[in-house]
Design an enzyme around this catalytic site. Sequence first.
Site, mmCIF file in Angstrom:
data_model
loop_
_atom_site.group_PDB
_atom_site.id
_atom_site.type_symbol
_atom_site.label_atom_id
_atom_site.label_comp_id
_atom_site.label_asym_id
_atom_site.label_seq_id
_atom_site.Cartn_x
_atom_site.Cartn_y
_atom_site.Cartn_z
ATOM 1 N N SER A 48 4.655 -2.427 -3.565
ATOM 2 C CA SER A 48 4.254 -0.412 -2.639
ATOM 3 C C SER A 48 3.250 -0.590 -2.723
ATOM 4 C CB SER A 48 5.727 -0.414 -3.487
ATOM 5 O OG SER A 48 5.954 1.310 -2.803
ATOM 6 N N ASP A 209 9.777 -3.815 0.924
ATOM 7 C CA ASP A 209 8.946 -2.827 0.051
ATOM 8 C C ASP A 209 9.593 -3.944 -1.631
ATOM 9 O OD1 ASP A 209 9.005 -2.087 -3.123
ATOM 10 O OD2 ASP A 209 8.130 -0.461 -1.570
#
Length: 383
Positions: A48, A209
């Site tokens: 992320s 993500d």
Amino acid sequence: MAAAEPVTGLILSGGGARAAYQVGVLAGIADLLPAGAANPFPVIVGTSAGAINAVTLASGAMQFSETIHRLTELWQGFRSSQVLRSDWPGVVRQAARFVFHNLLGLGGPVPVALLDSSPLRGLLNTHLNLNGITTAIEQKHLHAVAVTAFGYESGQAVTFYQGRGAIDPWLRHRRIGMPTHLTIEHLLASSAIPLLFAPVMLGKEFFGDGAVRQSAPISPALHLGANRVLVVGVSGNPHHPSELLPHQRSFSGQHPSLAQIGGHMLNSTFIDSLEDDLELLQRLNHLSHLLPPERRPKHLGLTPVEVLVVAPSQPLDEIAARHRRELPAALRLFLRGPGATKTSGAGVLSYLLFEASYCSELIELGRRDALAKRSQLSRFLGL
């Protein structure tokens, strides 16, 4: 049997704007290193927003302290508009598209995203030179760097890595290691928070993500050759949980807001798997120490792995709540309805508050927390 030479891995977890804390920790580490010291982390792994920090660090591994300084200046100067559309036309248009296309099914298909993160691409293109990764690997200042993204169709957490020599790919349950030449697209995919930011196409599949379904965040560093790891978390220290039992705490008795529910879901995505993985690794380390070295089956993963964790000493959602008025007006109104601008919903805000004052406070907190562990970090890094 001779002990393996230490290979230190750095784990930078996800968490949107919370990743500013990681920059502070790295700045504290840079303060501990002697002038002109080489990159102390041959293996760097990020997920992320942590992937952006990881790749930035890897790209500048030839000048570690200077790279940390540039990364600090970047985060200290952040504005929400550099990461996502925070102007009235951008926020209203994206919200309308989400409602009409994704909720009501009107018109053609559009990416599922509550926020428009297109400015982030320009920011990364401006500030990142990924050719530095190749140079650092060739000059042996870096062994490998990796970022993890989640495939929406395959359901796999895929770790894309770039490294020196022949590093074998790996295949585990819902976890894959894939050698590649890292690009901006990998970073955008790894940082595309589900529902908030649009998925990114890599090859033939859309990715989001990397924290989603990443059940073993520390594992990629070990696959890439690390035998000890420094983990920089973005939640409260898992080794010091609350000492209050449920019946000893005070509760408001109010219905949870959408932001409060969303905050717990984001915490579950970004934080819980890392803490679970740390707990499992500690148990395996304890088990391995009970066995003599010659009786530790290598294929069972019982070789001890030294782990050092640096985590926030203060709740980041409480810090975010203090800075909520610094959000642009359009974003503040957009997040007001779900309750993200209230103290109870500040968990969501702590991931989205890409503003200089909030990021700067997280950086300073990270630096203080790192220096508070000066002796542990010095020993761990062999200073």
